[in-house]
Scaffold this active site. Structure first.
Site, PDB file in Angstrom:
ATOM      1  N   LYS A 188       1.115   3.717  10.794  1.00 45.85           N
ATOM      2  CA  LYS A 188       0.855   4.914   9.991  1.00 45.85           C
ATOM      3  C   LYS A 188      -0.224   5.774  10.633  1.00 45.85           C
ATOM      4  O   LYS A 188      -1.192   5.252  11.171  1.00 45.85           O
ATOM      5  CB  LYS A 188       0.492   4.532   8.564  1.00 45.85           C
ATOM      6  CG  LYS A 188      -0.649   3.569   8.413  1.00 45.85           C
ATOM      7  CD  LYS A 188      -0.708   3.023   6.978  1.00 45.85           C
ATOM      8  CE  LYS A 188      -1.736   1.930   6.855  1.00 45.85           C
ATOM      9  NZ  LYS A 188      -1.652   1.172   5.612  1.00 45.85           N
ATOM     10  N   ASP A 193       8.851   9.275  10.376  1.00 48.04           N
ATOM     11  CA  ASP A 193       9.112   9.711   8.998  1.00 48.04           C
ATOM     12  C   ASP A 193       7.920  10.444   8.444  1.00 48.04           C
ATOM     13  O   ASP A 193       6.783  10.133   8.805  1.00 48.04           O
ATOM     14  CB  ASP A 193       9.235   8.477   8.077  1.00 48.04           C
ATOM     15  CG  ASP A 193      10.601   7.841   8.080  1.00 48.04           C
ATOM     16  OD1 ASP A 193      11.563   8.498   8.496  1.00 48.04           O
ATOM     17  OD2 ASP A 193      10.687   6.678   7.635  1.00 48.04           O
ATOM     18  N   ARG A 242       2.700  -7.486   8.158  1.00 52.12           N
ATOM     19  CA  ARG A 242       2.141  -6.237   8.663  1.00 52.12           C
ATOM     20  C   ARG A 242       2.166  -6.308  10.175  1.00 52.12           C
ATOM     21  O   ARG A 242       1.668  -7.268  10.752  1.00 52.12           O
ATOM     22  CB  ARG A 242       0.694  -6.074   8.173  1.00 52.12           C
ATOM     23  CG  ARG A 242       0.092  -4.721   8.475  1.00 52.12           C
ATOM     24  CD  ARG A 242      -1.357  -4.646   8.042  1.00 52.12           C
ATOM     25  NE  ARG A 242      -1.557  -4.804   6.615  1.00 52.12           N
ATOM     26  CZ  ARG A 242      -1.329  -3.864   5.705  1.00 52.12           C
ATOM     27  NH1 ARG A 242      -0.873  -2.681   6.076  1.00 52.12           N
ATOM     28  NH2 ARG A 242      -1.548  -4.090   4.432  1.00 52.12           N
ATOM     29  N   ARG A 266       5.672   3.295  -3.970  1.00 55.21           N
ATOM     30  CA  ARG A 266       6.716   2.593  -3.226  1.00 55.21           C
ATOM     31  C   ARG A 266       7.687   1.953  -4.209  1.00 55.21           C
ATOM     32  O   ARG A 266       7.270   1.384  -5.219  1.00 55.21           O
ATOM     33  CB  ARG A 266       6.083   1.512  -2.357  1.00 55.21           C
ATOM     34  CG  ARG A 266       7.074   0.848  -1.419  1.00 55.21           C
ATOM     35  CD  ARG A 266       6.347  -0.039  -0.428  1.00 55.21           C
ATOM     36  NE  ARG A 266       7.241  -0.536   0.581  1.00 55.21           N
ATOM     37  CZ  ARG A 266       6.855  -0.956   1.779  1.00 55.21           C
ATOM     38  NH1 ARG A 266       5.587  -0.924   2.115  1.00 55.21           N
ATOM     39  NH2 ARG A 266       7.734  -1.404   2.653  1.00 55.21           N
ATOM     40  N   ARG A 298       5.359  -1.890  -5.157  1.00 52.26           N
ATOM     41  CA  ARG A 298       4.769  -2.454  -3.935  1.00 52.26           C
ATOM     42  C   ARG A 298       4.293  -3.877  -4.196  1.00 52.26           C
ATOM     43  O   ARG A 298       4.358  -4.731  -3.338  1.00 52.26           O
ATOM     44  CB  ARG A 298       3.621  -1.526  -3.535  1.00 52.26           C
ATOM     45  CG  ARG A 298       2.491  -2.105  -2.745  1.00 52.26           C
ATOM     46  CD  ARG A 298       2.738  -1.893  -1.256  1.00 52.26           C
ATOM     47  NE  ARG A 298       1.567  -2.110  -0.478  1.00 52.26           N
ATOM     48  CZ  ARG A 298       1.043  -3.304  -0.192  1.00 52.26           C
ATOM     49  NH1 ARG A 298       1.597  -4.394  -0.680  1.00 52.26           N
ATOM     50  NH2 ARG A 298      -0.026  -3.400   0.571  1.00 52.26           N
ATOM     51  N   LYS A 332       5.209  10.525   5.749  1.00 49.98           N
ATOM     52  CA  LYS A 332       4.637   9.477   4.909  1.00 49.98           C
ATOM     53  C   LYS A 332       4.321  10.115   3.558  1.00 49.98           C
ATOM     54  O   LYS A 332       3.396  10.907   3.437  1.00 49.98           O
ATOM     55  CB  LYS A 332       3.370   8.914   5.540  1.00 49.98           C
ATOM     56  CG  LYS A 332       2.778   7.794   4.718  1.00 49.98           C
ATOM     57  CD  LYS A 332       1.547   7.220   5.395  1.00 49.98           C
ATOM     58  CE  LYS A 332       1.065   5.984   4.687  1.00 49.98           C
ATOM     59  NZ  LYS A 332       0.877   6.157   3.251  1.00 49.98           N
ATOM     60  N   GLU A 347      10.063   5.999  -1.421  1.00 45.36           N
ATOM     61  CA  GLU A 347       8.852   6.396  -2.126  1.00 45.36           C
ATOM     62  C   GLU A 347       9.259   7.344  -3.255  1.00 45.36           C
ATOM     63  O   GLU A 347       9.997   8.308  -3.030  1.00 45.36           O
ATOM     64  CB  GLU A 347       7.927   7.098  -1.114  1.00 45.36           C
ATOM     65  CG  GLU A 347       6.523   7.289  -1.571  1.00 45.36           C
ATOM     66  CD  GLU A 347       5.595   6.076  -1.310  1.00 45.36           C
ATOM     67  OE1 GLU A 347       6.073   5.002  -0.906  1.00 45.36           O
ATOM     68  OE2 GLU A 347       4.393   6.235  -1.549  1.00 45.36           O
ATOM     69  N   PHE A 375      13.592   5.246   2.761  1.00 45.92           N
ATOM     70  CA  PHE A 375      13.309   5.018   4.183  1.00 45.92           C
ATOM     71  C   PHE A 375      13.859   3.719   4.740  1.00 45.92           C
ATOM     72  O   PHE A 375      13.759   3.467   5.926  1.00 45.92           O
ATOM     73  CB  PHE A 375      11.816   5.158   4.482  1.00 45.92           C
ATOM     74  CG  PHE A 375      10.882   4.342   3.624  1.00 45.92           C
ATOM     75  CD1 PHE A 375      10.758   2.979   3.816  1.00 45.92           C
ATOM     76  CD2 PHE A 375      10.130   4.954   2.633  1.00 45.92           C
ATOM     77  CE1 PHE A 375       9.897   2.235   3.035  1.00 45.92           C
ATOM     78  CE2 PHE A 375       9.257   4.205   1.839  1.00 45.92           C
ATOM     79  CZ  PHE A 375       9.151   2.837   2.042  1.00 45.92           C
TER      80      PHE A 375
HETATM   81  P1  ATP Z   1      -0.243  -0.899   2.948  1.00 52.12           P
HETATM   82  O1  ATP Z   1       0.932  -0.624   2.065  1.00 52.12           O
HETATM   83  O2  ATP Z   1       0.071  -0.708   4.375  1.00 52.12           O
HETATM   84  O3  ATP Z   1      -0.968  -2.156   2.614  1.00 52.12           O
HETATM   85  P2  ATP Z   1      -1.593   0.978   1.424  1.00 52.12           P
HETATM   86  O4  ATP Z   1      -1.063   0.348   0.197  1.00 52.12           O
HETATM   87  O5  ATP Z   1      -3.002   1.409   1.469  1.00 52.12           O
HETATM   88  O6  ATP Z   1      -1.321   0.147   2.693  1.00 52.12           O
HETATM   89  P3  ATP Z   1      -0.753   3.178   2.849  1.00 52.12           P
HETATM   90  O7  ATP Z   1      -1.813   2.898   3.843  1.00 52.12           O
HETATM   91  O8  ATP Z   1      -0.855   4.466   2.161  1.00 52.12           O
HETATM   92  O9  ATP Z   1      -0.638   2.144   1.706  1.00 52.12           O
HETATM   93  O10 ATP Z   1       0.651   3.079   3.647  1.00 52.12           O
HETATM   94  C1  ATP Z   1       1.745   2.345   3.381  1.00 52.12           C
HETATM   95  C2  ATP Z   1       2.605   2.933   2.291  1.00 52.12           C
HETATM   96  O11 ATP Z   1       3.151   4.195   2.629  1.00 52.12           O
HETATM   97  C3  ATP Z   1       3.860   2.135   2.021  1.00 52.12           C
HETATM   98  O12 ATP Z   1       3.597   1.002   1.256  1.00 52.12           O
HETATM   99  C4  ATP Z   1       4.765   3.122   1.316  1.00 52.12           C
HETATM  100  O13 ATP Z   1       4.551   3.082  -0.068  1.00 52.12           O
HETATM  101  C5  ATP Z   1       4.271   4.467   1.791  1.00 52.12           C
HETATM  102  N1  ATP Z   1       5.266   5.277   2.509  1.00 52.12           N
HETATM  103  C6  ATP Z   1       5.451   6.604   2.319  1.00 52.12           C
HETATM  104  N2  ATP Z   1       6.397   7.093   3.118  1.00 52.12           N
HETATM  105  C7  ATP Z   1       6.861   6.060   3.856  1.00 52.12           C
HETATM  106  C8  ATP Z   1       7.855   5.952   4.869  1.00 52.12           C
HETATM  107  N3  ATP Z   1       8.566   7.002   5.287  1.00 52.12           N
HETATM  108  N4  ATP Z   1       8.062   4.723   5.406  1.00 52.12           N
HETATM  109  C9  ATP Z   1       7.351   3.639   4.992  1.00 52.12           C
HETATM  110  N5  ATP Z   1       6.394   3.695   4.027  1.00 52.12           N
HETATM  111  C10 ATP Z   1       6.143   4.890   3.469  1.00 52.12           C
END
Ligand code: ATP
EC number: 6.5.1.1
Length: 601
Positions: free
Chosen positions: A433, A258, A427, A265, A280, A260, A310, A350
């Site tokens: 990612k 996907d 996790r 979220r 989130r 990102k 998102e 997603f």
């Molecule tokens: P995490 O949520 O993993 O603790 P973080 O808050 O720092 O880390 P990121 O590292 O940026 O966030 O990555 C995860 C976030 O990416 C998800 O919580 C979601 O909001 C976002 N995201 C964007 N596109 C997608 C996608 N296609 N599938 C899943 N998540 C996505």
């Protein structure tokens, strides 16, 4: 159930620090609790009246008002209470001492004439809720009266913990994990029931609700627990890796990849016309996104569903996605309808976790995705995230560059095998990612040459509103493309642009221009514009410095904005690819120095 029981346990809990002992005391308390109020017992232990996702107000009663209520409740002057508070430093303790010493006791209470029935958990809970929810004119009095009434009836220990609860200072130090351990012991027959309770909590992030189910229906009922619309699911989280080869092998050689997106979220719940949006962190953010609520109402074809995506800010004119910071305007604006107009959003969905009574969290991702696609009616606001299925590392890399060049933050690589469930609250390596570390903040603007243009969409339909910009390399006398600029123009500049461009329109590409993009019209390189962006990033679509940093990609500007025309510059004086490369390397170096992060290879 008498509130006294809770107060007594709090008193005991305060004196111990061993986790084993705390769990054992809590287990006792749960065993002695009435099933119909166990949810309230849990919330009180958590120091709250309800889960945060309800979005209800917190109790919010300042010290002054508490003193006033205490003064009325125990019939002691405010001055005396204040003086005691100065000495003791804890209003709960003050209430305890004053009550215990019999201060303020009237002859009637002494003789038992006004003695009343003991406080129940329900009574305390209801009064506290009333205090939290009272608003508007007269609410101050309601709050004081309710609390005074409670404190009047309370015994010393009860008064202490009621005040401490309101003050946010329960200090019994019990986290969710300990509550789950104790629930497993009290209602599940022992620690073996703990994973079942945890799984249930991941599906319904409301420990009060979980406790009520297990207390009244038993542990078997939890085994079959499904998500419930209105109670958020704890989100599935992704691991992070930098090597595409390793990433693909980790997810089993095949993946759904996907974009990102860089937004907020959103876990969206729908039951008929009832719609909730959770963040989130599982806060209720429905009010911030009335537009998203309407899109879900109109375009999601399901009676009951929980989906995830998102929310992304969108450029009003071009429809391009904008950086996360743009969404912040939404939070700052008081007038939400104005904010909706000014800062439109799209949603890139997603996942789907629940559909018409069926728990989808244990189904493999392809099945969840298929259902998600089926229930979205055609529209231009809610989309399934841009994605590909692949088992090829080169394709994955290419897609990564494509994603970042279109404003995404990178890619999410997701397992698609039989075990690719939605791991609520965990996790793991089912989602990995890959973010653009390949980035370099842009401190300075650059001066670029217009070599082509694209027609706009929406309000700008039929108007040339996006410009293909290039850097100029004097060594090879070539213009290399760097970005498409669609924002930063005033309406007047945009009108003027139409004339300007049509005058220099060419039938085909100028031979000095090197481009992989095909704009709607080519123009003679004549105008120089000053452009700034968020950062310099790799992109397979642009030819500037292609092959110098990466085989597949050139350098581009992410989120570029037009600043002004540089009529004082000839096209030969525009920024060179070499300069852009230097800017990229300089910032990248700084970033590496400070973060120590490695780049994807
Ligand atoms: P995490 O949520 O993993 O603790 P973080 O808050 O720092 O880390 P990121 O590292 O940026 O966030 O990555 C995860 C976030 O990416 C998800 O919580 C979601 O909001 C976002 N995201 C964007 N596109 C997608 C996608 N296609 N599938 C899943 N998540 C996505």
């Amino acid at each position: 159930m008498e509130f006294k029981l809770i107060a007594e346990y709090f008193d005991k809990l305060e004196r111990i620090s061993s986790r084993i002992q705390i769990t054992s005391l809590l287990t006792d308390l749960f065993k002695k609790s009435d099933k119909d109020v166990i949810d309230k017992v849990i919330y009180i232990i958590q120091g709250k009246l309800w889960p945060d996702f309800y979005g209800y107000p917190e109790i919010g009663l300042g010290e002054k008002l508490m003193i006033k209520a205490l003064s009325i409740g125990i019939n002691v002057k405010e001055d005396t209470i204040e003086a005691e508070l100065k000495k003791v430093g804890d209003l709960g303790e003050v209430a305890y001492r004053l009550k215990k010493s019999g201060s303020g006791t009237t002859i009637l209470t002494f003789l038992g004439a006004s003695s009343s029935s003991p406080l129940t958990v329900e009574e305390v809970y209801n009064s506290l809720s009333k205090i939290a929810l009272a608003e508007g004119e007269g609410s101050r009095d309601v709050k004081i009266r309710s609390l005074a009434g409670l404190l009047k009836k309370a015994d010393p220990l009860e008064a202490k913990y009621i005040i401490r609860f309101i003050d946010g200072r329960l200090r019994v130090g019990i986290g969710d994990a300990t509550i789950m351990d104790a629930l497993a012991n009290a209602y599940g027959g022992g620690p073996h029931a703990r994973p079942i309770i945890e799984r249930a909590y991941n599906l319904r992030a409301d420990l009060g609700n979980i406790a009520k189910v297990v207390a009244s229906e038993g542990i078997e009922a939890l085994k079959n627990l499904k998500p419930e619309v209105g109670i958020p699911i704890r989100p599935m989280l992704a691991e992070r890796l930098n090597d595409p080869v390793e990433i693909l092998s980790k997810v089993g050689g095949q993946a759904l990849v996907d974009y990102k997106y860089d937004g907020e979220r959103a876990q969206i719940h729908k039951k008929g016309n009832e719609i909730y949006i959770f963040s989130r962190r599982l806060e209720n953010i429905t009010k911030q996104y009335p537009d998203v609520r309407d899109y879900v109402k109109d375009y999601i074809d399901a009676d009951e569903v929980i989906i995830e995506g998102e929310i992304v800010a969108i450029d009003k004119e071009s429809g391009d996605i904008l950086p996360f910071q743009e969404l912040m305007h939404r939070k700052r604006k008081n007038d939400i309808h104005e904010a909706v107009e000014e800062y439109p959003v799209n949603v890139y969905l997603f996942d789907l976790m629940y559909y018409n009574g069926e728990d989808y969290t244990l189904k493999p991702l392809p099945e969840r995705r298929k259902k998600l696609e089926e229930i979205i009616k055609p529209n231009d606001k809610l989309h399934v995230a841009h994605h590909i299925f692949t088992d090829d590392v080169e394709k994955l890399k290419e897609y990564f560059y494509q994603a970042i060049s279109e404003g995404a933050e990178g890619i999410m690589v997701k397992a698609v095998g039989k075990d690719s469930i939605y791991q609520a609250g965990a996790r793991g390596f089912l989602w990995i990612k890959l973010k653009r570390d390949y980035q370099s903040e842009m401190a300075d603007s650059v001066d670029l040459v217009v070599v082509g243009a694209f027609y706009g969409r929406g309000k700008r339909g039929g108007k040339l509103s996006s410009l293909l910009m290039a850097a100029y390399d004097p060594e090879t006398d070539t213009f290399y493309t760097v970005c498409k600029v669609a924002s930063g123009f005033s309406d007047a500049e945009l009108d003027e642009l139409q004339k300007k461009l049509m005058e220099i329109k060419m039938d085909s590409k100028d031979p000095r221009v090197e481009s992989e993009m095909e704009p709607d019209i080519w123009v003679q390189p004549k105008y120089v514009a000053e452009v700034i962006g968020a950062e310099i990033t790799l992109s397979p679509q642009h030819t500037c410095c292609k092959g110098q940093v990466s085989k597949e990609a050139g350098l581009s500007i992410r989120f570029p904005r037009f600043i002004r025309w540089r009529d004082d510059k000839s096209v030969e004086e525009a920024t060179t690819p070499q300069e852009i490369l230097e800017m990229y390397k300089l910032k990248l170096k700084k970033k590496e120095d400070s973060s120590g992060e490695t780049q994807p290879s």
